[in-house]
Motif scaffolding. Structure first.
Motif, PDB file in Angstrom:
ATOM      1  N   UNK A  44       0.871  -1.173   0.000  1.00  0.00           N
ATOM      2  CA  UNK A  44       0.000   0.000   0.000  1.00  0.00           C
ATOM      3  C   UNK A  44       0.908   1.223   0.000  1.00  0.00           C
ATOM      4  N   UNK A  45       1.065   1.855  -1.153  1.00  0.00           N
ATOM      5  CA  UNK A  45       2.039   2.931  -1.301  1.00  0.00           C
ATOM      6  C   UNK A  45       1.677   4.150  -0.450  1.00  0.00           C
ATOM      7  N   UNK A  46       0.409   4.460  -0.326  1.00  0.00           N
ATOM      8  CA  UNK A  46      -0.024   5.596   0.498  1.00  0.00           C
ATOM      9  C   UNK A  46       0.380   5.406   1.951  1.00  0.00           C
ATOM     10  N   UNK A  47       0.189   4.195   2.469  1.00  0.00           N
ATOM     11  CA  UNK A  47       0.568   3.878   3.846  1.00  0.00           C
ATOM     12  C   UNK A  47       2.088   3.959   4.010  1.00  0.00           C
ATOM     13  N   UNK A  48       2.819   3.487   3.000  1.00  0.00           N
ATOM     14  CA  UNK A  48       4.278   3.521   3.023  1.00  0.00           C
ATOM     15  C   UNK A  48       4.779   4.958   3.079  1.00  0.00           C
ATOM     16  N   UNK A  49       4.240   5.826   2.225  1.00  0.00           N
ATOM     17  CA  UNK A  49       4.639   7.238   2.215  1.00  0.00           C
ATOM     18  C   UNK A  49       4.308   7.907   3.554  1.00  0.00           C
ATOM     19  N   UNK A  50       3.163   7.556   4.128  1.00  0.00           N
ATOM     20  CA  UNK A  50       2.758   8.108   5.423  1.00  0.00           C
ATOM     21  C   UNK A  50       3.779   7.741   6.500  1.00  0.00           C
ATOM     22  N   UNK A  51       4.213   6.473   6.517  1.00  0.00           N
ATOM     23  CA  UNK A  51       5.201   6.018   7.500  1.00  0.00           C
ATOM     24  C   UNK A  51       6.543   6.734   7.316  1.00  0.00           C
ATOM     25  N   UNK A  52       6.982   6.879   6.069  1.00  0.00           N
ATOM     26  CA  UNK A  52       8.246   7.555   5.786  1.00  0.00           C
ATOM     27  C   UNK A  52       8.172   9.016   6.227  1.00  0.00           C
ATOM     28  N   UNK A  53       7.077   9.697   5.896  1.00  0.00           N
ATOM     29  CA  UNK A  53       6.910  11.098   6.289  1.00  0.00           C
ATOM     30  C   UNK A  53       6.882  11.246   7.811  1.00  0.00           C
ATOM     31  N   UNK A  54       6.242  10.295   8.474  1.00  0.00           N
ATOM     32  CA  UNK A  54       6.154  10.323   9.925  1.00  0.00           C
ATOM     33  C   UNK A  54       7.544  10.188  10.555  1.00  0.00           C
TER      34      UNK A  54
END
Length: 156
Positions: A44-54
């Motif tokens: 899930x790319x959206x979830x992945x980007x969210x984790x990286x940004x966090x």
């Protein structure tokens, strides 16, 4: 290709990989394009980007921003003025900032640079408990400049 749990699914064609990812509700992300064959992962790319940004935001929070504050002196500075400027520099150092100490020469004072170096040496001695000299006094145009960095406090 890797699945969403990092389990290897083996080598498959691009169409098969896309079909697998989209059937399971994931995006197909190219992880290692230089590898032979290229490695892809269903996630899930959206979830992945969210984790990286966090993680980036958390790292940025822990970062301490160091500013460079400036204290200006002169060759003929009086003792009380000197102490006031030095105490101000000590406050800057205690708050974790670097201090640039500038000693300006006016008129013919430039001929007596040894007096300016004495004032900076006295300043260095005055703030030695709170900071150490990072850059020794150097002449830049008509002013002597010295940088003082705060002393690291190990016992907190």
């Amino acid at each position: 290709m890797l699945d969403e749990n990092n389990n290897q699914l083996g080598i498959m064609s691009l169409n098969d990989a896309k079909t697998y990812a989209y059937d399971h509700g994931y995006d197909l992300v190219l992880i290692a394009p230089a590898a032979n064959p290229p490695v892809c992962r269903a996630m899930d790319y959206g979830k992945y980007r969210y984790e990286v940004d966090k993680k980036e935001k958390e790292a940025k929070k822990k970062q301490q921003v160091v500013e460079v504050k400036e204290v200006q002196l002169s060759c003929r500075i009086d003792t009380h003025d000197f102490e006031t400027k030095a105490n101000r520099a000590i406050k800057f150092l205690q708050s974790g900032n670097k201090v640039r100490v500038c000693l300006r020469f006016k008129g013919r004072e430039i001929a007596h640079q040894d007096l300016g170096k004495e004032v900076l040496a006295k300043f260095e001695e005055y703030v030695s408990e709170y900071g150490t000299v990072d850059k020794k006094p150097s002449l830049e145009g008509r002013q002597l400049t010295m940088f003082v960095v705060p002393v690291k406090n190990t016992a907190k």
